[in-house]
Every structure is written in structure tokens, then in C-alpha cells.
Design a protein around this motif. Structure first.
Motif, short mmCIF file in Angstrom:
data_model
loop_
_atom_site.label_atom_id
_atom_site.label_comp_id
_atom_site.label_asym_id
_atom_site.label_seq_id
_atom_site.Cartn_x
_atom_site.Cartn_y
_atom_site.Cartn_z
N HIS A 143 0.82 -1.21 0.00
CA HIS A 143 0.00 0.00 0.00
C HIS A 143 0.86 1.27 0.00
CE1 HIS A 143 -3.76 -2.24 0.77
NE2 HIS A 143 -2.97 -3.06 1.44
N TRP A 144 2.13 1.14 -0.31
CA TRP A 144 3.00 2.31 -0.40
C TRP A 144 2.60 3.17 -1.60
CZ3 TRP A 144 8.63 0.05 0.50
CH2 TRP A 144 8.74 -0.35 1.85
N ARG A 145 2.99 4.43 -1.53
CA ARG A 145 2.85 5.39 -2.62
C ARG A 145 1.39 5.70 -2.98
NH1 ARG A 145 7.43 2.54 -3.68
NH2 ARG A 145 6.30 0.89 -4.73
N HIS A 146 0.50 5.61 -1.99
CA HIS A 146 -0.89 6.00 -2.20
C HIS A 146 -1.32 7.11 -1.24
CE1 HIS A 146 -1.75 2.83 -5.11
NE2 HIS A 146 -1.19 1.95 -4.29
N GLY A 147 -0.37 7.66 -0.48
CA GLY A 147 -0.69 8.74 0.44
C GLY A 147 -1.42 8.31 1.71
N GLN B 172 0.37 9.44 5.12
CA GLN B 172 0.23 10.88 5.37
C GLN B 172 -1.17 11.21 5.87
OE1 GLN B 172 1.36 13.43 2.13
NE2 GLN B 172 1.06 15.29 3.31
N PRO C 255 12.01 8.05 2.12
CA PRO C 255 10.56 8.33 2.05
C PRO C 255 9.99 8.82 3.38
CG PRO C 255 11.08 6.26 0.95
CD PRO C 255 12.31 6.67 1.68
N LEU D 273 8.23 12.37 4.29
CA LEU D 273 6.89 12.43 4.86
C LEU D 273 6.85 13.32 6.10
CD1 LEU D 273 3.96 11.51 5.22
CD2 LEU D 273 4.82 9.43 6.32
#
Length: 278
Positions: free
Chosen positions: A92-96, A99, A127, A131
Motif C-alpha cells: 500500500h505504499w505510494r498512495h498517500g 500521510q 521516504p 513524509l
């Protein structure tokens, strides 16, 4: 500090406490070789007993452990307490997601007066460092070394600090009042607010010359006790509201503005006060 919410929800994300039923998911994620190197306290291999320690840690006063759930699946976790730490399933990385989850958690923490928040990040974890910067954390000028159980050696790290004042500066609250909106006053509002001050010496308002000091003294710092600017639906400044322990004082730019918006503002402030009460 008042208690942290049991659950937090926004759109498709849910933050909730972990349970025994989550131990297998927690152990699997903590044992993932893409996650483990960045968590200082996680020894390898990970089993359910180590995952259970997370549940126990979340029972300590002030340590709020929450799983991040999306679409019914556990995709990560965070702990917000004496320090901040977190992880996210690599699928589920790189989907915000992280944050958004951290924004919810930090907002809840600073909804009441609270000390600054510190997060420690491995120097090579680019990363996560990015963040923290996006969230408003400031890096300490000098790094340090921390022992990592996964590698059995001290690794280069850096601490990051987020003060509640910085968070509120980046995320100022707004109170909706019919066709008007209330937001915390800023120094740039001083000239406009000076035009609506009542006769000099009328409590609780200052004289125009001391208005900049008054704005700073009553700057929003967490609770709804501050000087707010009232704007209409065209973003025109039409009044100000001073919210204190003793109640609320309102001042409008004109009688017409007061007649049009006073009842809405009074109702909105009363409702906000009820929601903000512990």
C-alpha cells in the motif's frame, strides 16, 4: 492532556486499537524485510508474542497505538505518545495512506494542549524523512545513533520535532457559521481589525496601538481559546470573536454585518464549545 479518541475515521481510512485477532497481520507486516530494517525495536524473526507486545504497549498511559484499516484490511499501524512511530504494508505504499493517517492522528493529539511530538528516522529512510517534512516536522540540526534490534548495531538516525504551534499554523481550524466562517487571527489582520475596535478602553478589546500584541497573546494554540476573525462568504473580514474561559466577546465591522451574522456566529460558537468540551 485529554484522552485520545478510541477511533478516527476519514473516507476509506479507519484508525482503531489493535486486538488479539490482529496479531497475525501485525506479525506478518513487522517481519516483512521491506519494513523491519526501519523499526529500531523490532527483532527478527517476528512472532505473535512480539506482536502482542504492541497491544501491551498501547495500554500504557499516553501511548496510543492505532491500526490503520482500509477497506476492512489492516494496512499498517502508528503509535503516537512519547514519540511517533509507524509502518505501512509495502503493498500500500505510494498512495498517500500514511500521510492521511498521521494527519488524522496528529490533529487529534493537538486538538487539546499537548507537548511537542518527536519522531526518530533512520538517515537512509528517505521516504519517511520526506513524509515528516511534509507534515511540518523540523529535523534536529545534529543526528545521533540508535540501536536497531534487527541489525544488532547502532544505526545513524535523526530526530524530527513538531510543535503544536507549527501544526496549527499549517492547519488552522475553521468554524462554519451560516454564510460566515471563523478562523484564527493573524498579524496580517491587524490593520483591518483596528477599524472595528470599539471605543478605546472598552474591555476586553485593546487600543489600536497594542492590537499586534493582543493578536499574539490570543493566538490559537490548541483549544478554542483565541482571537478569531469572522469572514463572510466572499472572504471579507466582517468581525472578530475573542473566545476565553469567561465566554465570548464579539465585535462586527458594521451594524448590518452584525444583524446578518450575529445569530449564526453565536450558535456556531455554542455548538463548537459543546464539541470541544472533554
Amino acid at each position: 492532556m485529554d484522552s485520545f479518541p478510541e477511533t478516527l475515521e476519514q473516507d476509506d481510512l479507519l484508525l482503531r486499537p489493535p486486538t488479539e485477532a490482529d496479531l497475525s497481520d501485525i506479525a506478518r507486516q513487522l517481519g516483512d524485510p521491506r519494513i523491519a530494517p526501519w523499526l529500531a525495536t523490532v527483532a527478527q524473526p517476528v512472532d505473535t508474542q512480539q506482536a502482542r507486545a504492541l497491544l501491551i504497549h498501547g495500554q500504557h498511559p499516553g501511548e496510543e497505538v492505532r491500526l490503520i484499516q482500509r477497506g476492512g484490511s489492516v494496512v499498517g499501524a502508528l503509535c503516537i505518545g512519547a514519540s511517533l512511530w509507524y509502518w505501512l504494508d509495502p503493498e500500500h505504499w505510494r498512495h498517500g495512506i500514511m500521510q492521511r493517517a498521521l494527519t488524522m492522528a496528529i490533529h487529534a493529539r493537538f486538538a487539546r494542549p499537548a507537548p511537542p511530538l518527536v519522531a526518530t528516522c533512520h538517515e537512509d529512510n528517505t521516504p519517511s524523512r520526506a513524509l515528516l517534512g511534509q507534515l511540518g516536522f523540523a529535523p534536529y540540526p545534529v543526528g545521533r545513533r540508535m540501536f536497531f534490534h534487527g541489525t544488532q548495531r547502532a544505526e545513524p538516525c535523526r530526530d524530527y520535532l513538531l510543535a503544536p504551534e507549527q501544526w496549527h499554523l499549517l492547519h488552522p481550524p475553521e468554524i462554519s457559521a451560516g454564510q460566515a466562517t471563523l478562523r484564527p487571527a493573524r498579524q496580517s489582520d491587524a490593520a483591518t481589525l483596528a477599524r472595528m475596535l470599539p471605543r478605546a478602553g472598552t474591555a476586553p478589546w485593546p487600543v489600536a496601538e497594542t492590537l499586534p500584541v493582543f493578536i499574539e497573546t490570543h493566538r490559537f494554540r490548541g483549544p478554542r481559546e483565541a482571537l478569531f476573525v469572522i469572514e463572510d462568504d466572499t472572504r471579507r473580514t466582517i468581525g472578530m470573536a475573542l473566545i476565553t474561559h469567561g465566554g465570548c466577546a464579539l465585535c462586527f465591522l458594521s451594524d448590518r454585518d452584525e444583524q446578518r451574522h450575529r445569530a449564526w456566529v453565536d450558535a456556531a460558537l455554542a455548538e463548537d464549545s459543546r464539541q470541544s468540551s472533554p
